[in-house]
Write a protein that holds these residues in place. Structure first.
Motif, PDB file in Angstrom:
ATOM      1  N   MET A 171      -0.711  17.815 -37.602  1.00 28.67           N
ATOM      2  CA  MET A 171       0.212  18.464 -36.698  1.00 28.67           C
ATOM      3  C   MET A 171       0.590  19.865 -37.197  1.00 28.67           C
ATOM      4  O   MET A 171       0.724  20.784 -36.399  1.00 28.67           O
ATOM      5  CB  MET A 171       1.467  17.586 -36.551  1.00 28.67           C
ATOM      6  N   THR A 172       0.773  20.025 -38.495  1.00 27.41           N
ATOM      7  CA  THR A 172       1.142  21.332 -39.029  1.00 27.41           C
ATOM      8  C   THR A 172       0.020  22.348 -38.840  1.00 27.41           C
ATOM      9  O   THR A 172       0.288  23.550 -38.710  1.00 27.41           O
ATOM     10  CB  THR A 172       1.497  21.238 -40.523  1.00 27.41           C
ATOM     11  N   PHE A 173      -1.221  21.861 -38.809  1.00 26.94           N
ATOM     12  CA  PHE A 173      -2.340  22.768 -38.570  1.00 26.94           C
ATOM     13  C   PHE A 173      -2.225  23.394 -37.182  1.00 26.94           C
ATOM     14  O   PHE A 173      -2.462  24.599 -37.017  1.00 26.94           O
ATOM     15  CB  PHE A 173      -3.663  22.002 -38.711  1.00 26.94           C
ATOM     16  N   PHE A 174      -1.865  22.605 -36.177  1.00 27.15           N
ATOM     17  CA  PHE A 174      -1.733  23.136 -34.822  1.00 27.15           C
ATOM     18  C   PHE A 174      -0.545  24.086 -34.691  1.00 27.15           C
ATOM     19  O   PHE A 174      -0.609  25.070 -33.951  1.00 27.15           O
ATOM     20  CB  PHE A 174      -1.616  21.986 -33.808  1.00 27.15           C
ATOM     21  N   VAL A 175       0.521  23.802 -35.417  1.00 20.60           N
ATOM     22  CA  VAL A 175       1.673  24.703 -35.414  1.00 20.60           C
ATOM     23  C   VAL A 175       1.282  26.039 -36.039  1.00 20.60           C
ATOM     24  O   VAL A 175       1.599  27.107 -35.493  1.00 20.60           O
ATOM     25  CB  VAL A 175       2.870  24.071 -36.159  1.00 20.60           C
ATOM     26  N   ARG A 176       0.564  25.983 -37.143  1.00 22.09           N
ATOM     27  CA  ARG A 176       0.100  27.222 -37.786  1.00 22.09           C
ATOM     28  C   ARG A 176      -0.881  27.970 -36.884  1.00 22.09           C
ATOM     29  O   ARG A 176      -0.843  29.199 -36.800  1.00 22.09           O
ATOM     30  CB  ARG A 176      -0.555  26.913 -39.121  1.00 22.09           C
TER      31      ARG A 176
ATOM     32  N   LEU B 242      -0.242  31.666 -35.423  1.00 24.62           N
ATOM     33  CA  LEU B 242      -1.237  32.709 -35.644  1.00 24.62           C
ATOM     34  C   LEU B 242      -1.643  33.350 -34.316  1.00 24.62           C
ATOM     35  O   LEU B 242      -1.716  34.579 -34.205  1.00 24.62           O
ATOM     36  CB  LEU B 242      -2.462  32.146 -36.356  1.00 24.62           C
ATOM     37  N   ALA B 243      -1.886  32.519 -33.313  1.00 25.59           N
ATOM     38  CA  ALA B 243      -2.260  33.043 -31.997  1.00 25.59           C
ATOM     39  C   ALA B 243      -1.126  33.866 -31.395  1.00 25.59           C
ATOM     40  O   ALA B 243      -1.366  34.934 -30.816  1.00 25.59           O
ATOM     41  CB  ALA B 243      -2.643  31.891 -31.062  1.00 25.59           C
TER      42      ALA B 243
END
Length: 77
Positions: free
Chosen positions: A1-6, A10-11
């Motif tokens: 989940m933290t990967f998608f938040v990052r 970034l986007a």
């Protein structure tokens, strides 16, 4: 989940940086066209100036109906 938040952050940062660069490029283009037009017409180029508005100053010739705490004085001769 933290990967998608990052990835989302970034986007969002990339979109923000792109929008700032587009705005800066647009302002630079407007300034360039303005300077070129001034050079073609033989006028001097003035910088962009933001003048503060003086909306709360009573100008001569206008009635100030909302001023009520003024004590009248007799004019000096």
């Amino acid at each position: 989940m933290t990967f998608f938040v990052r990835l989302f952050l970034l986007a969002a940062g990339l979109v923000f940086a792109a929008s700032l660069s587009v705005a800066a490029a647009l302002m630079l283009a407007v300034w360039g066209v303005r300077a070129a037009w001034a050079r073609l017409t033989g006028k001097s180029t003035l910088p962009f100036v933001v003048r503060p508005r003086r909306a709360n100053i009573v100008r001569p010739g206008r009635a100030a109906a909302d001023i009520s705490d003024v004590e009248p004085k007799t004019p000096k001769a």
